[in-house]
Design a protein around this motif. Sequence first.
Motif, short mmCIF file in Angstrom:
data_model
loop_
_atom_site.label_atom_id
_atom_site.label_comp_id
_atom_site.label_asym_id
_atom_site.label_seq_id
_atom_site.Cartn_x
_atom_site.Cartn_y
_atom_site.Cartn_z
N GLU A 31 49.26 8.16 36.30
CA GLU A 31 48.77 6.78 36.71
C GLU A 31 47.16 6.96 36.68
O GLU A 31 46.49 7.93 36.56
CB GLU A 31 49.26 6.57 38.02
N ALA A 32 46.49 5.68 36.49
CA ALA A 32 44.93 5.66 36.51
C ALA A 32 44.44 6.24 37.68
O ALA A 32 45.05 5.75 39.06
CB ALA A 32 44.60 4.45 36.07
N GLY A 33 43.34 6.82 37.61
CA GLY A 33 42.72 7.45 38.83
C GLY A 33 43.39 8.59 39.84
O GLY A 33 43.01 8.70 41.10
N THR A 34 44.25 9.46 39.05
CA THR A 34 45.15 10.35 39.95
C THR A 34 44.89 11.67 39.48
O THR A 34 44.29 11.93 38.39
CB THR A 34 46.56 9.95 39.73
N ILE A 35 45.13 12.61 40.46
CA ILE A 35 45.03 13.96 40.11
C ILE A 35 46.46 14.72 40.01
O ILE A 35 47.22 14.44 40.66
CB ILE A 35 44.33 14.86 41.30
N ASP A 178 36.42 27.52 42.69
CA ASP A 178 36.56 26.46 43.70
C ASP A 178 35.36 25.57 43.60
O ASP A 178 35.70 24.42 43.83
CB ASP A 178 36.30 27.36 45.25
N THR A 179 34.10 26.00 43.30
CA THR A 179 33.09 24.95 42.99
C THR A 179 33.60 24.23 41.79
O THR A 179 33.08 22.76 41.93
CB THR A 179 31.76 25.76 42.63
N VAL A 180 33.73 24.67 40.87
CA VAL A 180 34.06 23.95 39.57
C VAL A 180 35.11 22.68 39.82
O VAL A 180 35.25 21.79 39.51
CB VAL A 180 34.51 24.91 38.30
N MET A 181 36.32 23.28 40.66
CA MET A 181 37.37 22.35 40.84
C MET A 181 36.99 21.38 41.74
O MET A 181 37.43 19.97 41.52
CB MET A 181 38.63 23.14 41.24
N HIS A 200 47.98 28.16 36.43
CA HIS A 200 49.05 28.93 37.08
C HIS A 200 48.85 29.31 38.41
O HIS A 200 49.48 30.12 39.09
CB HIS A 200 49.19 30.29 36.00
N ASP A 201 47.39 28.94 38.68
CA ASP A 201 47.10 29.25 40.25
C ASP A 201 47.34 28.08 41.32
O ASP A 201 46.84 27.17 41.22
CB ASP A 201 45.61 29.18 40.10
N GLU A 202 48.32 28.47 42.03
CA GLU A 202 48.87 27.67 43.21
C GLU A 202 47.94 27.19 44.14
O GLU A 202 48.03 25.91 44.48
CB GLU A 202 50.00 28.19 43.79
N SER A 203 46.88 27.77 44.33
CA SER A 203 45.97 27.42 45.22
C SER A 203 44.56 26.55 44.74
O SER A 203 43.91 26.17 45.37
CB SER A 203 45.17 28.61 46.02
N LEU A 204 44.71 26.37 43.28
CA LEU A 204 43.28 25.71 42.57
C LEU A 204 43.23 24.27 43.06
O LEU A 204 42.18 24.10 43.42
CB LEU A 204 43.57 25.99 41.24
N VAL A 205 44.28 23.69 43.04
CA VAL A 205 44.13 22.21 43.44
C VAL A 205 44.86 22.11 44.70
O VAL A 205 46.19 22.23 44.85
CB VAL A 205 44.69 21.23 42.52
N LYS A 206 44.32 21.67 45.92
CA LYS A 206 44.77 21.73 47.20
C LYS A 206 45.76 20.58 47.30
O LYS A 206 46.85 20.60 48.03
CB LYS A 206 43.68 21.54 48.36
N SER A 207 45.40 19.27 47.07
CA SER A 207 46.47 18.10 47.16
C SER A 207 46.45 17.16 46.02
O SER A 207 45.70 16.18 46.15
CB SER A 207 45.48 17.30 48.37
N PRO A 208 47.10 17.55 45.00
CA PRO A 208 47.12 16.70 43.90
C PRO A 208 48.08 15.38 44.07
O PRO A 208 48.85 15.34 45.04
CB PRO A 208 48.00 17.67 42.71
#
Length: 221
Positions: A31-35, A178-181, A200-208
């Motif tokens: 969807e538009a505007g989503t992570i 963390d900064t880049v994300m 492959h990093d489960e902690s990279l994006v906190k709340s997609p």
Amino acid sequence: MPLLTAKDITKVYGEGAMAYRALSSVSLRIEAGTINVIMGKSGSGKSTLLSILGGMEKPTKGQVYFRNQDFYQGKEEKQAEIRGKHFGFVFQAYYLIPELTVYDNIFMPLYINGATKKACNILPLAQQLDIADKLQAFPHQLSGGQQQRVSIARAMINQPEILFADEPTGNLDRKNSDTVMQILETLCKTNKQSLVIVTHDESLVKSPDQLFLLEDGRIIS
């Protein structure tokens, strides 16, 4: 109407006894505007899926629709136009042109689309990415984190509707990752752009908004 839709995507490399099925009947909606996060172990098919969603690799079977139009049924010129104007790409490797300054690396997509330097304003985006003081530097003069920020600026300069990121922090330490994300998520939310990120990093994006788990070429959740 979703911005991007994949229907029953299958990708097979090789033929006969040497055939390898990288993806099997994968379907999803962006969807538009989503992570959106595509997660899986090495060899799960996540980078292949990203390449197909981003218009870089045709599926063996299935369809990809951008704004309800079948992407791979369009002419090559139309596909290239969509990739150039509506899609942006960030990869694990930075792919900066070493002979060009930071400014000219960021400017390159605008140049390809016919813009002139007088008509563009790179500075505000560079300021958001904290690389405004590096615009006249060359890639070899930058740290890995700074080079990745330049690649993000280059991907964002055309204001794409979808930003595809394939392991964008794979070459960075945890602090820079963390900064880049945080930068990627903030820019996409501020500009109401969609982000599709492979990791492959489960902690990279906190709340997609959406999380797709790939295993052996299939979405399992």
